[in-house]
Write an enzyme that holds these catalytic residues in place. Structure first.
Site, PDB file in Angstrom:
ATOM      1  N   LYS A  15       0.871  -1.186   0.000  1.00 44.59           N
ATOM      2  CA  LYS A  15       0.000   0.000   0.000  1.00 44.59           C
ATOM      3  C   LYS A  15       0.899   1.225   0.000  1.00 44.59           C
ATOM      4  O   LYS A  15       1.769   1.349   0.858  1.00 44.59           O
ATOM      5  CB  LYS A  15      -0.872  -0.023   1.271  1.00 44.59           C
ATOM      6  CG  LYS A  15      -1.545   1.292   1.599  1.00 44.59           C
ATOM      7  CD  LYS A  15      -1.467   1.622   3.093  1.00 44.59           C
ATOM      8  CE  LYS A  15      -0.066   1.865   3.539  1.00 44.59           C
ATOM      9  NZ  LYS A  15       0.096   2.344   4.919  1.00 44.59           N
ATOM     10  N   ASP A 144      -5.785  -0.260   8.513  1.00 43.32           N
ATOM     11  CA  ASP A 144      -5.448  -0.295   7.085  1.00 43.32           C
ATOM     12  C   ASP A 144      -5.962  -1.545   6.374  1.00 43.32           C
ATOM     13  O   ASP A 144      -5.828  -1.652   5.150  1.00 43.32           O
ATOM     14  CB  ASP A 144      -3.923  -0.237   6.890  1.00 43.32           C
ATOM     15  CG  ASP A 144      -3.371   1.162   7.114  1.00 43.32           C
ATOM     16  OD1 ASP A 144      -4.180   2.087   7.284  1.00 43.32           O
ATOM     17  OD2 ASP A 144      -2.141   1.312   7.110  1.00 43.32           O
TER      18      ASP A 144
HETATM   19  P1  ATP Z   1       1.453   0.436   8.197  1.00 46.31           P
HETATM   20  O1  ATP Z   1       1.838   1.208   6.975  1.00 46.31           O
HETATM   21  O2  ATP Z   1       0.051  -0.153   8.138  1.00 46.31           O
HETATM   22  O3  ATP Z   1       1.800   1.095   9.490  1.00 46.31           O
HETATM   23  P2  ATP Z   1       3.825  -1.102   8.167  1.00 46.31           P
HETATM   24  O4  ATP Z   1       4.243  -1.449   6.771  1.00 46.31           O
HETATM   25  O5  ATP Z   1       4.522   0.074   8.781  1.00 46.31           O
HETATM   26  O6  ATP Z   1       2.298  -0.910   8.173  1.00 46.31           O
HETATM   27  P3  ATP Z   1       3.878  -3.900   8.906  1.00 46.31           P
HETATM   28  O7  ATP Z   1       4.954  -4.407   8.010  1.00 46.31           O
HETATM   29  O8  ATP Z   1       2.497  -4.223   8.549  1.00 46.31           O
HETATM   30  O9  ATP Z   1       4.027  -2.322   9.118  1.00 46.31           O
HETATM   31  O10 ATP Z   1       4.255  -4.408  10.388  1.00 46.31           O
HETATM   32  C1  ATP Z   1       3.794  -3.823  11.553  1.00 46.31           C
HETATM   33  C2  ATP Z   1       4.048  -4.779  12.745  1.00 46.31           C
HETATM   34  O11 ATP Z   1       3.192  -5.923  12.625  1.00 46.31           O
HETATM   35  C3  ATP Z   1       5.459  -5.312  12.829  1.00 46.31           C
HETATM   36  O12 ATP Z   1       5.985  -4.885  14.049  1.00 46.31           O
HETATM   37  C4  ATP Z   1       5.352  -6.827  12.789  1.00 46.31           C
HETATM   38  O13 ATP Z   1       6.097  -7.481  13.797  1.00 46.31           O
HETATM   39  C5  ATP Z   1       3.869  -7.119  12.977  1.00 46.31           C
HETATM   40  N1  ATP Z   1       3.375  -8.184  12.067  1.00 46.31           N
HETATM   41  C6  ATP Z   1       2.534  -9.166  12.369  1.00 46.31           C
HETATM   42  N2  ATP Z   1       2.251  -9.921  11.281  1.00 46.31           N
HETATM   43  C7  ATP Z   1       2.925  -9.406  10.250  1.00 46.31           C
HETATM   44  C8  ATP Z   1       3.031  -9.754   8.873  1.00 46.31           C
HETATM   45  N3  ATP Z   1       2.380 -10.784   8.342  1.00 46.31           N
HETATM   46  N4  ATP Z   1       3.814  -8.988   8.098  1.00 46.31           N
HETATM   47  C9  ATP Z   1       4.464  -7.916   8.627  1.00 46.31           C
HETATM   48  N5  ATP Z   1       4.415  -7.556   9.916  1.00 46.31           N
HETATM   49  C10 ATP Z   1       3.648  -8.295  10.735  1.00 46.31           C
END
Ligand code: ATP
EC number: 2.7.1.148
Length: 295
Positions: A15, A144
């Site tokens: 996203k 999200d």
């Molecule tokens: P956003 O933009 O929605 O804030 P993000 O890209 O910053 O998302 P994610 O990669 O979704 O963040 O990860 C957020 C947290 O979720 C991490 O700390 C991770 O440990 C946990 N998590 C749990 N399951 C997953 C998964 N399948 N993939 C990634 N992170 C995960």
């Protein structure tokens, strides 16, 4: 059942918040946003198959960074859907996650994995749940997840759950660059100096590379200043994108992933190769966004 015979793959796109304005905060502490978001061909992949027993494995470059226990959003999504389906409606399932997206990087990888699991299992289990019901279950997993279920160009408002699809939005050439350190979304929101910023300006009537770039110049990612202060490498990622010819560069979500906008896929590929050559340890991907008409 023969292992893998009925396995199907579900895409979990990245996203990308092309613009992200923070417009307020609810009494419960959730931030109110307005964001134009698109979803990319590059992403995680979720393979789902009926099995003797529930099973979950993770492969891919970023596998070591995700939890394997019930805190993984893949398993949270499976379990939430099982609860919503009720007893006797759901068989055991094997799920293989190919984790290609950097973790905690502002591209919603975990939310998109959860959305792919909800979409996939609702079909495999043949559940009588419409899009709104799936979005409600998704929202219980994260703000999200509903937008990742939609996975088309959209404007998200509220805490990210009020979605308006944007029609006539062509695919964009994008390069994603992450300089390699996770950023905590909570830390960035906590560091904001103000939360009552202007909403998004009206979108152009027809969106192409040029009209979008002009519109983006009028918008912001309100999380970028706080993220840049916490992780100066984000500034280096942005300047590498600019140097490689990006028409517009910005950080996505709470960072640290940045995107560059390119007029064609070929130019994007060349720019990605150039940045990868200079920064071999960074995450760099050339990709295209899903258009509003994509299947
Ligand atoms: P956003 O933009 O929605 O804030 P993000 O890209 O910053 O998302 P994610 O990669 O979704 O963040 O990860 C957020 C947290 O979720 C991490 O700390 C991770 O440990 C946990 N998590 C749990 N399951 C997953 C998964 N399948 N993939 C990634 N992170 C995960």
């Amino acid at each position: 059942m023969e292992d893998g015979k009925l396995a199907r793959i579900w895409a979990a796109p990245a996203k990308i918040n092309l613009a992200l304005h923070v417009t307020g905060r609810r009494p419960d502490g959730y931030h109110l946003i307005e964001s134009l978001a698109v979803f990319t061909r590059f992403g995680d992949r979720v393979e789902i198959a009926p099995a003797e027993n529930d099973d979950f494995t993770v492969s891919g470059r970023y596998a070591p960074a995700v939890p394997l226990d019930e805190s993984n959003l893949v398993l949270k999504a499976r379990d939430a859907l099982r609860r919503a389906a009720g007893p006797g409606k759901t068989s055991p399932i094997s799920i293989k996650l190919e984790k290609n997206l950097p973790v905690a990087s502002g591209v919603g990888g975990g939310s998109s994995d959860a959305a792919a699991v909800l979409r996939g299992l609702a079909e495999i289990w043949d559940l009588d749940l419409d899009g709104a019901a799936l979005a409600r279950i998704g929202l219980s997993l994260g703000a999200d997840v509903p937008m990742c279920l939609a996975a088309k160009p959209l404007v998200a408002r509220g805490i990210g759950e009020e979605l308006s699809m944007v029609p006539d939005f062509s695919a964009l050439g994008l390069v994603l660059v992450n300089p390699g350190m996770p950023v905590s979304t909570a830390d960035i929101f906590a560091a904001l100096s103000r939360r009552d910023n202007e909403p998004l300006p009206p979108l152009p009537r027809s969106i192409d590379f040029h009209s979008l770039r002009n519109w983006l110049e009028l918008t912001r990612n309100d999380l970028e200043p706080a993220a840049l202060a916490l992780q100066p490498a984000i500034g280096r990622a942005l300047s590498w994108l600019d140097k490689a010819g990006s028409g517009f560069s910005r950080m996505s979500g709470s960072g640290a992933t940045c995107f560059g906008l390119f007029e064609t896929g070929n130019v994007a590929k060349r720019a990605a190769a150039e940045i990868r050559g200079r920064q071999p340890d960074w995450f760099v991907a050339a990709t295209r966004s899903m258009s509003s008409e994509a299947e």
